[in-house]
Design an enzyme around this catalytic site. Structure first.
Site, short mmCIF file in Angstrom:
data_model
loop_
_atom_site.label_atom_id
_atom_site.label_comp_id
_atom_site.label_asym_id
_atom_site.label_seq_id
_atom_site.Cartn_x
_atom_site.Cartn_y
_atom_site.Cartn_z
N SER A 39 0.79 -1.22 0.00
CA SER A 39 0.00 0.00 0.00
C SER A 39 0.83 1.28 0.00
O SER A 39 0.29 2.35 -0.28
CB SER A 39 -0.95 0.02 1.20
OG SER A 39 -0.23 -0.07 2.40
N HIS A 271 0.61 6.31 6.34
CA HIS A 271 0.89 6.05 4.93
C HIS A 271 1.20 7.35 4.19
O HIS A 271 0.85 8.43 4.65
CB HIS A 271 -0.31 5.36 4.26
CG HIS A 271 -0.40 3.90 4.54
ND1 HIS A 271 -0.68 3.39 5.78
CD2 HIS A 271 -0.23 2.82 3.73
CE1 HIS A 271 -0.68 2.07 5.73
NE2 HIS A 271 -0.41 1.70 4.50
#
Length: 334
Positions: A39, A271
């Site tokens: 991801s 992230h």
């Protein structure tokens, strides 16, 4: 398809307009580019979402798409998928919205460029840190309870797992070579989550001493990626060093990484935001062309402006926002 072409044109302008090419070779030409990874590559919640990627949570603004636009690649196959580890190169991956095919299925003898961003999920290293460390802060706010938790009989269990991950990544490189012998292979490292010095508990809720521990785990992971690249004859793209000053603790507009709170218009927690994806694309481009692997203030300013624009576009798109909300309800993938 119109959206894909529009985003490609915009991102190419953002990247190419700010990449310093003095003293660098001309950008190489590639025809068939395959992007593999987890991801940090797929970029969940970075606007605008690729609704067709289903459980893999890919973004139209992830670094493979930005890089492909900058290089004017004829054909990009992006099979990166949130939650992937090295085993998902050759094995299917279950997601909350279906099963993703093995990522190596995208490779062909005609593939001439491959980027890989993988390793953080192997043996549950990233998930273990994120799931465990914030909850331990209260027990010893100024100490390093997370480091103590993962140290057993004097052995850092996470770093021991990362040493095994290096072997796995080296095998991935060999697998790519066997399937795509003509391909230029780049292993893209992970940018900094934690700063080298200082704390920001409202953003990264770690005990004070565990910032250094998280930093050291990231160093070890990137060393594993770099060593695997060297062993297999691939090229390592360092995003860790050049992301100094752009960790999650950095101010808005400078930070590449989202903190503990999910932002549906920016990124999933812990992230890369758009700025991080653009930085990874730029550093990969510079590695390919021989330009200095640095991030300029002009680049960062352009990426921050683009991030604001994309967030506004995402907010104005009920369909994209609802898709993001559905993913929040059902998963939290790396």
């Amino acid at each position: 398809m119109k959206l894909r072409r529009l985003l490609a044109a915009c991102t190419a302008l953002v990247l190419l307009g700010s990449i310093p090419v003095a003293g660098a070779s001309a950008a190489p030409r590639f025809t068939n580019y395959v992007a593999l990874g987890d991801s940090y590559t797929s970029a969940p919640f970075v606007p605008l979402p690729d609704l067709l990627s289903l459980g893999c949570a890919r973004s139209y603004s992830n670094y493979p798409k930005l890089l492909a636009a900058a290089l004017h690649v004829r054909h990009l196959t992006d099979v990166s998928c949130g939650g992937a580890d090295t085993t998902n190169m050759t094995q299917p991956q279950s997601t909350v919205l279906g099963t993703a095919a093995p990522q190596f299925d995208a490779l062909t003898p005609d593939t001439d460029l491959v980027t890989v961003g993988i390793g953080g999920n192997d043996f549950g290293v990233f998930g273990s840190i994120i799931d465990t460390c914030p909850g331990l802060r209260a027990s010893d706010p100024t100490g390093a309870p997370c480091k103590a938790h993962f140290t057993v009989d004097g052995v850092d269990t996470l770093k021991a797992k990362i040493a095994q991950t290096q072997t796995r990544i080296a095998i991935v490189v060999q697998g790519i070579k066997a399937r795509s012998p003509k391909a230029k292979i780049l292993l893209v490292g992970y940018p900094k989550i934690a700063p080298e010095h200082g704390t920001c508990p409202s953003v990264l809720p770690f005990a004070d001493g565990d910032y250094a521990y998280l930093y050291s785990i990231e160093q070890a992971l990137n060393a594993a990626v770099s060593n695997a690249a060297a062993a297999g004859g691939a090229t390592y793209v360092d995003t860790f060093g050049p992301s100094t000053g752009h960790d999650a603790c950095a101010p808005d507009g400078q930070a590449w990484i989202q903190g503990k709170d999910i932002n549906l218009l920016r990124a999933i927690s812990y992230h890369p935001r758009y700025e991080g994806e653009a930085g990874m694309a730029s550093l990969t481009y510079k590695t390919l062309t021989g330009a200095p692997a640095t991030v300029t203030a002009t680049e960062q300013s352009a990426w921050a402006a683009k991030a604001r624009t994309l967030a506004k576009q995402a907010a104005a798109s009920p369909q994209a926002l609802e898709a993001s909300l559905n993913r929040v309800r059902t998963s939290a993938q790396r």
